[in-house]
Design an enzyme around this catalytic site. Structure first.
Site, PDB file in Angstrom:
ATOM      1  N   PRO A  88      34.632  14.154 -23.974  1.00 17.73           N
ATOM      2  CA  PRO A  88      34.692  15.487 -24.573  1.00 17.73           C
ATOM      3  C   PRO A  88      35.521  15.508 -25.860  1.00 17.73           C
ATOM      4  CG  PRO A  88      35.489  15.516 -22.290  1.00 17.73           C
ATOM      5  CD  PRO A  88      35.318  14.105 -22.680  1.00 17.73           C
ATOM      6  N   GLU A 115      38.758  11.542 -14.814  1.00 20.04           N
ATOM      7  CA  GLU A 115      39.348  12.120 -16.030  1.00 20.04           C
ATOM      8  C   GLU A 115      39.184  11.184 -17.221  1.00 20.04           C
ATOM      9  OE1 GLU A 115      39.730  15.250 -14.064  1.00 20.04           O
ATOM     10  OE2 GLU A 115      40.635  15.300 -16.053  1.00 20.04           O
ATOM     11  N   ARG A 157      14.177   7.147 -30.392  1.00 24.66           N
ATOM     12  CA  ARG A 157      13.028   7.756 -31.062  1.00 24.66           C
ATOM     13  C   ARG A 157      13.011   7.476 -32.562  1.00 24.66           C
ATOM     14  NH1 ARG A 157      13.920  12.515 -33.678  1.00 24.66           N
ATOM     15  NH2 ARG A 157      11.807  13.318 -33.373  1.00 24.66           N
ATOM     16  N   ASP A 172      12.227  15.988 -38.931  1.00 22.48           N
ATOM     17  CA  ASP A 172      13.194  16.508 -37.966  1.00 22.48           C
ATOM     18  C   ASP A 172      14.148  17.502 -38.606  1.00 22.48           C
ATOM     19  OD1 ASP A 172      12.339  15.050 -35.848  1.00 22.48           O
ATOM     20  OD2 ASP A 172      13.937  13.560 -35.922  1.00 22.48           O
TER      21      ASP A 172
HETATM   22  C1  LIG Z   1      39.261  17.896 -20.500  1.00 22.24           C
HETATM   23  O1  LIG Z   1      39.204  16.503 -20.262  1.00 22.24           O
HETATM   24  C2  LIG Z   1      38.151  16.040 -19.543  1.00 22.24           C
HETATM   25  C3  LIG Z   1      37.998  14.677 -19.422  1.00 22.24           C
HETATM   26  C4  LIG Z   1      36.945  14.145 -18.665  1.00 22.24           C
HETATM   27  C5  LIG Z   1      36.078  14.994 -18.027  1.00 22.24           C
HETATM   28  C6  LIG Z   1      34.971  14.445 -17.183  1.00 22.24           C
HETATM   29  N1  LIG Z   1      34.422  13.240 -17.820  1.00 22.24           N
HETATM   30  C7  LIG Z   1      34.706  11.972 -17.418  1.00 22.24           C
HETATM   31  C8  LIG Z   1      34.054  11.094 -18.266  1.00 22.24           C
HETATM   32  C9  LIG Z   1      33.343  11.847 -19.216  1.00 22.24           C
HETATM   33  C10 LIG Z   1      32.536  11.523 -20.300  1.00 22.24           C
HETATM   34  C11 LIG Z   1      32.021  12.519 -21.098  1.00 22.24           C
HETATM   35  C12 LIG Z   1      32.306  13.868 -20.800  1.00 22.24           C
HETATM   36  C13 LIG Z   1      31.814  14.926 -21.695  1.00 22.24           C
HETATM   37  C14 LIG Z   1      31.254  14.746 -22.930  1.00 22.24           C
HETATM   38  C15 LIG Z   1      30.989  16.025 -23.419  1.00 22.24           C
HETATM   39  N2  LIG Z   1      30.432  16.358 -24.646  1.00 22.24           N
HETATM   40  N3  LIG Z   1      31.382  16.902 -22.501  1.00 22.24           N
HETATM   41  N4  LIG Z   1      31.901  16.245 -21.430  1.00 22.24           N
HETATM   42  C16 LIG Z   1      33.086  14.215 -19.701  1.00 22.24           C
HETATM   43  C17 LIG Z   1      33.605  13.198 -18.913  1.00 22.24           C
HETATM   44  C18 LIG Z   1      36.208  16.356 -18.153  1.00 22.24           C
HETATM   45  C19 LIG Z   1      37.252  16.891 -18.922  1.00 22.24           C
END
Ligand SMILES: COc1ccc(Cn2ccc3ccc(-c4cc(N)[nH]n4)cc32)cc1
Length: 246
Positions: A88, A115, A157, A172
């Site tokens: 994220p 996490e 793609r 696109d």
């Molecule tokens: C706030 O900190 C957080 C840390 C990890 C998580 C859960 N989590 C664990 C691995 C993982 C990989 C990607 C993502 C992800 C990517 C996007 N764009 N949204 N969420 C989420 C992910 C939730 C929250």
């Protein structure tokens, strides 16, 4: 292109066996290898996570399995891959990044759960190869597998010969060119009338210039309505007086 994915949920990547990516694999245009992270654990429970140092909620993925996994994957190929870490807190995944990644011969995706992965893993491999931490959007998922499906499709793609009609990705949204940074406009197909709804006359006119202008106009209107931020960031010269009149 070779794509490796290391995950604790290999079955989550089954969709890479079907449709566009599946066909590209069958044709030998893509070499996709899915690896279960747990094969690099050595305890009877195949442990991949532990409590976070410093306290806090949830669990953190342990560095040892990831280190053994990535050492094994990197040793199994030629050259240096780009390691793509879904998170994220990464840089935004954009069409521009998809285009860049589509030029690389080898990508290794490391979708985590819990996490996230112990930071030292990112640091270890960041010292050795190009590591990109990438977010697919400002929302929080439970893991990185869905982002991998999104990124693999967006990259695959763009590979030569993968899309049936070569023009398909040249128009696109977000791709360079006259429709750059505009959203897709409406599309129509047969029948010419459906539930008393007809086709815009211009699309039946056979006048390609008018059709192109109408499509651009529709794309511009949709962009103004749904993504005004794309209009603001675009080069003003990209829009002529007709657009500005909208
Ligand atoms: C706030 O900190 C957080 C840390 C990890 C998580 C859960 N989590 C664990 C691995 C993982 C990989 C990607 C993502 C992800 C990517 C996007 N764009 N949204 N969420 C989420 C992910 C939730 C929250």
């Amino acid at each position: 292109m070779r794509l490796d994915v290391v995950t604790i949920f290999p079955e989550y990547l089954e969709p890479l066996n079907v449709s566009l990516v599946g066909k590209a694999r069958a044709r030998g245009q893509l070499d996709v290898r899915i690896h279960d992270l747990r094969q690099w654990t050595h305890d009877k429970h195949h442990t991949v996570d532990d409590t976070p140092y410093g306290g806090g909620p949830g669990m953190v993925m342990k560095p040892e399995p990831w280190g053994e996994a990535l050492d094994a994957v990197l040793a199994s190929g030629e050259g240096a891959p780009v390691i793509v870490v879904p998170t994220p807190s990464g840089v935004p995944f954009t069409q521009q990044l998809a285009v860049e990644l589509s030029t690389k011969p080898w990508l290794v995706f490391t979708p985590a759960r819990y996490e996230g992965i112990d930071r030292r893993v990112i640091e270890e491999y960041g010292d050795r190869v190009d590591v990109r931490e990438v977010s697919i959007g400002d929302y929080v998922l439970a893991g990185g597998e869905a982002p991998v499906l999104v990124m693999v499709e967006a990259v695959a793609r763009l590979l030569p010969g993968v899309l049936g009609n070569a023009a398909s990705h040249q128009d696109d949204s977000f791709a360079p060119g006259p429709m750059a940074d505009l959203l897709e406009g409406p599309v129509y197909t047969k029948p010419p009338e459906w539930r008393d709804r007809t086709i815009p006359e211009v699309l039946l006119s056979g006048h390609h210039g008018k059709i192109a202008r109408w499509r651009r106009d529709q794309a511009f209107r949709r962009t103004v309505r749904n993504r005004p931020d794309l209009i603001e960031r675009a080069d003003p010269a990209a829009f002529d007086k007709h657009d500005r009149a909208i």
